[in-house]
Each structure stands twice: as C-alpha cells, then as structure tokens.
Design an enzyme around this catalytic site. Structure first.
Site, mmCIF file in Angstrom:
data_model
loop_
_atom_site.group_PDB
_atom_site.id
_atom_site.type_symbol
_atom_site.label_atom_id
_atom_site.label_comp_id
_atom_site.label_asym_id
_atom_site.label_seq_id
_atom_site.Cartn_x
_atom_site.Cartn_y
_atom_site.Cartn_z
ATOM 1 N N CYS A 79 0.943 -1.278 0.063
ATOM 2 C CA CYS A 79 0.092 -0.067 -0.074
ATOM 3 C C CYS A 79 0.950 1.187 -0.109
ATOM 4 C CB CYS A 79 -1.025 0.072 1.193
ATOM 5 S SG CYS A 79 -2.399 1.208 0.835
ATOM 6 N N HIS A 167 -3.801 -5.153 0.902
ATOM 7 C CA HIS A 167 -3.060 -5.716 2.325
ATOM 8 C C HIS A 167 -3.437 -6.955 2.170
ATOM 9 C CE1 HIS A 167 -2.545 -1.835 4.480
ATOM 10 N NE2 HIS A 167 -3.629 -1.325 3.655
ATOM 11 N N GLU A 169 -2.167 -9.197 4.412
ATOM 12 C CA GLU A 169 -1.884 -9.522 5.664
ATOM 13 C C GLU A 169 -3.393 -9.547 6.639
ATOM 14 O OE1 GLU A 169 -1.721 -5.090 6.101
ATOM 15 O OE2 GLU A 169 -1.195 -6.635 4.782
ATOM 16 N N SER A 221 3.686 -12.505 38.255
ATOM 17 C CA SER A 221 2.255 -12.105 38.377
ATOM 18 C C SER A 221 1.048 -13.083 38.343
ATOM 19 C CB SER A 221 2.173 -11.189 37.451
ATOM 20 O OG SER A 221 1.811 -11.652 36.042
ATOM 21 N N GLY A 222 1.562 -14.351 37.966
ATOM 22 C CA GLY A 222 0.521 -15.154 37.971
ATOM 23 C C GLY A 222 0.049 -15.336 36.187
ATOM 24 N N GLY A 223 0.472 -14.243 35.469
ATOM 25 C CA GLY A 223 0.177 -14.239 34.128
ATOM 26 C C GLY A 223 0.914 -15.173 33.208
ATOM 27 N N VAL A 224 0.599 -15.260 31.917
ATOM 28 C CA VAL A 224 1.244 -16.164 31.014
ATOM 29 C C VAL A 224 2.719 -15.602 30.606
ATOM 30 C CG1 VAL A 224 1.152 -17.041 28.679
ATOM 31 C CG2 VAL A 224 -0.877 -16.835 29.958
ATOM 32 N N ASP A 225 2.867 -14.375 30.699
ATOM 33 C CA ASP A 225 4.221 -13.657 29.947
ATOM 34 C C ASP A 225 5.238 -13.905 31.157
ATOM 35 O OD1 ASP A 225 2.646 -13.009 27.943
ATOM 36 O OD2 ASP A 225 2.628 -10.916 28.652
#
EC number: 6.3.5.2
Length: 509
Positions: A79, A167, A169, A221-225
């Site tokens: 584009c 586009h 994507e 933190s208990g989070g995934v990351d």
C-alpha cells in the site's frame, strides 16, 4: 545467526499483523520504525515496507533512502510502501477518484510472476487507500490489476522489488498468506526453521551464555508472560533465579495462594510476599485511574526492591516483556498518546540498577503461549485470561478499600467460575467485573434496598488491540446475575457491558 525479514513501519494499523503472518510461516521477522532502519546484514533476507495513514503527497510524509536495501535483498512494498517506491522513482501517485476501501478482485496480468504464483484469477483482496498509483516509472511493469485499480501490483525490472496496493495480511485477502509465502519463502529464500522448539533451544543457550553464574531476580504475576519468561530463565540457570510473587490485595479471590502453589509445583525458586496493607495505604483516598496506577507501581517498586535486596549479589532483573510492548514503546512519529500507564514499562530497571534480561521480547502473545506449551506448562496457567497489572484497583471505580475489594472478589469469582462451569471460559479473551461508584434502589423480600451496582465485562479478541463484546447466552447471564444478587451482600443490580474496543477499552479505567 537467525534469518530475518525486516518490516519497516510507516505507522499502519496493520504493521503488527504483517509480522504475525510472517511468523506463522515459521520465519523470524522484526518491526522497525522507518526512521530507525537497522543495518542490512547477511541474516537479512528481505524487506517489507508497511502501509501508513499518511499520503505520499504530504510534505511531511515519511520517506526513506531506498538504496539502503534495493539490489541487496528482495523488497515488498504494501500500500503506502508501494506508492512511496512508485513516487520516489518517477511515477505519479494521485488521489483516488473514489476512495478504494473494501473487497476487490484481482486480475492477474503476469501469470509468470513469482509473487503471484498459485494465486487464483479473481482472488479476493482488501483495499484501504485514498491515493492510487496513476502512472508507473518506465522500469516498472504491472503484474496485477483490479476492475478499478490498474496498478494493483507491480515489479521493478531486473530486481526482486515488488509493490502491491492491497493488504495481504488481513483475512479479507483470502490468498494473502499465499502471497506472503511466495515473497518470504519463494523470493527471499527463507528456510522456515523458526519454530517454538528452536526458539526454546536457542533462547536457553543464549541465556546460559549471557547470565553465566550470576543471579537473576524476577517478579511474577501469575500471568502467562511472566510465567513463561521465568520458566525459560529457570531452565537455563536453575536455582540462580529468585522469583518474587507479591500479594497486593488486588488479586482475584484465592489467587495468591493458588498461583503460589502452582509455581512451587513447577519447581520455581519462589517467595510469596504479603504486602496487602502497604498497597491499601498507598491507594487510600485516590479516585483518578492514573493516580491509582502510579501509586500501585510506586508501591510495587518499593516492595520488590526491598525483597530483592535480601538476596545477595543479584546482577540481573528478569522481565516478561513481549514484542508488542517493545514495538509500542517506539513511536513512528515520536511518543504515542498515553491512553493509560503500562504496568510492565517503567523505571524499575533504572531504580534497581540491574541489567535486564527479557527472553520473550521478540514474541507476540500467541507465540508466548505456544512456547509455554513447548515447555510443558500447565493449561491452568497458559489458558488464563489476561489480568490488568493494577488488578482490581482499576475495576473498582473510585476509592479502593478492603471492603470494596472483598465485594468485587466475590462477584468476580461467581462470574469466572460460571464461565468455566458452562464451557464458555475458553471462548472469551478476557472477562471480569467492575464495581461502580453508584447505588440503585431494589427490593428484597418486603424490604427496599439501596445497594451497589456491578457490571460484567467479557470480550472476544485475538490480541487485545481490538475487541468485541462477547455474545454470552441470555440464560447464562440471567443465572449469573441471580447468583450474584443472592450471594453477595451489598449488591442488588447487575448490568452487562456491550461496548466494543474501540471506541471503549476492555477495562473501565
């Protein structure tokens, strides 16, 4: 050295989506602002120029020196990127007679084009531009058109440089991934060997080399990351990693105990810290969302720094930073507008004077989960909904008190457990409850009540950047509302949030 595709960002909302599509081909890629182009090395296999909200005709439109990579590696302009190449090399880019936005059908002009190999005649593509290429330079040739756009795709003679005005994507371009495969694998020659298994293996080796015998401290933190990041570091250096899990009093019901036990079962060297009263004291009297976020961040730094100093000779700070955090911290045209403070970005490294290690800072959220699966982490952690860093403090509109947190924890527990019981939890990207700063009249038995209102929020999303409200069954919502009002003292009304992002955000504060 890992092969890479460079994606130069001109400010398009779709730039990260281009990167995700390339990654889905098992090819590593990096996004860089157009004004911070890295050196083209032997590991660079190709360059993609993104779209942009700008017009190439604007005086302050972003421009680059194309000779930095032309004739060195294959180039694909998408584009704005295509229009920029056409204009800079002597073509004409003009306003479209009609804004070209939406679905269109390709007409393949050059059936022998490597970029369009295997793409169907009349393949559906997605257009989104107000300008169009009216005249191409002499050394360009058109390789595809649409009924309304003559130059839908072009190639520059005698070089592997291409441009497309649609586009590939977005999912609306039905064979867009095939076109990107043609460019990245067929034209650039990438080997497609960047997998989660190879990432885990190479990252562990790199961490061992980088950290050596040093100690690393990391807040979980208990989070995934943060969990996946800690697991990678632990696999690399074992007990040299010291993890700290702080109870700020703003977690979900029983979350501190449950997550702490999960970490212990995973073999992590973890310490739980009760800092509930410190956080409640810091939040006392604060109602503005930014003030609450800053107070929580400041208190967390104080608690974490105090705990970290109890560990001798720590040299590194581990963080669960992921790639969108990195991309969004570097704006194409200067600092982005602040919507809210980011709980994972701040002064922590400078404050503690530690070197930083971020093993996930090249991964998108879905890739982090895939790495977690490769590492064998439990589904109870990998499948958890995202949870805001400031926790329930930004789901309590107004002043945060222990009483209000307790009410919200009970309401939230009924909602989340209900989603799990009815098989709806995994169909939702994120769910939570908000305690509103209002009261409403109700009737319980023969008595008039004047009690609190709570809002349920559940959204569907791919990455959290955009989201739609989850169309949960009415019967389910009725059951949850009834349970909340009957079981949680102090609540007599439940509402359901049906706002999408944008214009609303997922959280209320």
């Amino acid at each position: 050295m890992t092969e890479r595709i460079l994606i130069l960002d001109f400010g398009s909302q779709y730039t990260q989506l281009i990167a995700r599509r390339v990654r889905e081909l098992d090819v590593y890629c990096e996004i860089h602002p157009f004004n911070h182009i890295p050196e083209i090395t032997s590991s660079t296999k190709g360059v993609i120029l993104s779209g942009s909200p700008c017009s190439v005709r604007d005086l302050d439109a972003p421009r680059i020196d194309l000779d930095q990579f032309r004739h060195k590696v294959p180039v694909l302009g998408v584009c704005y990127g295509a229009q920029l190449m056409a204009q800079m090399m002597g073509g004409d880019v003009m306003p479209s007679e009609n804004r070209e936005y939406g679905r269109a059908r390709l007409e393949i002009v050059d059936e022998d084009s490597s970029l369009l190999a295997g793409i169907s005649e009349t393949s559906q593509v997605w257009m989104s531009h107000a300008d169009t290429i009216k005249r191409i330079p002499d050394n360009f040739r058109v390789i595809a058109s649409t009924p309304s756009v003559e130059v839908a795709a072009f190639k520059i003679a005698d070089e592997l440089t291409y441009g497309i005005q649609f586009h590939p994507e977005v999912t609306h371009s039905t064979e867009g991934k095939k076109l990107l495969h043609n460019f990245v694998v067929g034209i650039c020659g990438c080997k497609q060997d960047w997998t989660t298994e190879s990432f885990v293996e190479s990252t562990i080796q790199a961490l061992q080399t980088k950290i050596g015998d040093d100690k690393v401290v990391m807040a979980l933190s208990g989070g995934v990351d943060s969990t996946v990041a800690a697991t990678l570091v632990h696999r690399a250096i074992g007990e040299q990693l010291y993890c700290i899990f702080v109870d700020n009093g703003l977690l979900r019901k029983n979350e501190f105990e449950e997550v702490l036990h999960s970490y212990q079962d995973m073999g992590l060297n973890i310490k739980g810290v009760d800092a509930v009263q410190q956080f409640y004291t810091a939040l006392k009297g604060l109602e503005d969302p930014e003030d609450k976020r800053k107070a929580i961040g400041r208190t967390f730094i104080e608690v974490f720094d105090q705990e970290a100093h109890l560990i001798q000779d720590v040299k590194w700070l581990g963080q669960g930073t992921i790639y969108p955090d990195v991309i969004e911290s570097v704006s194409v045209k200067g600092p982005s507008a602040t919507i809210k403070s980011h709980h994972n970005v701040g002064g922590l490294p400078d404050f503690m004077n530690l070197k930083v290690v971020e093993p996930l800072n090249t991964l998108f959220k879905d890739e982090v989960r895939e790495v977690g699966k490769t590492l064998g982490l439990p589904g109870s952690i990998l499948g958890r909904h995202p949870f805001p860093g400031p926790g329930l403090a930004i789901r309590i509109l107004g002043d945060v008190t222990a009483e209000r947190v307790a009410i919200l924890q009970e309401v939230d527990s009924i909602f989340i457990e209900g989603l799990k019981k009815h098989g709806l939890y995994n169909e939702v990207w994120q769910a939570g409850t908000m305690l509103l700063p209002i009261q409403s009249v109700g009737v319980m038995g023969d008595e008039r009540t004047y009690e609190r209102v709570v809002a349920l929020r559940a959204v569907t999303s791919v990455d959290g950047m955009t989201a739609d409200w989850a169309h949960l069954p009415y019967d389910f919502l009725a059951e949850i509302s009834n349970d909340i009002i009957n079981k949680v003292k102090g609540v007599n009304r439940v509402v359901y949030d049906i706002s999408s992002k944008p214009p609303a955000t997922i959280e209320w504060e």
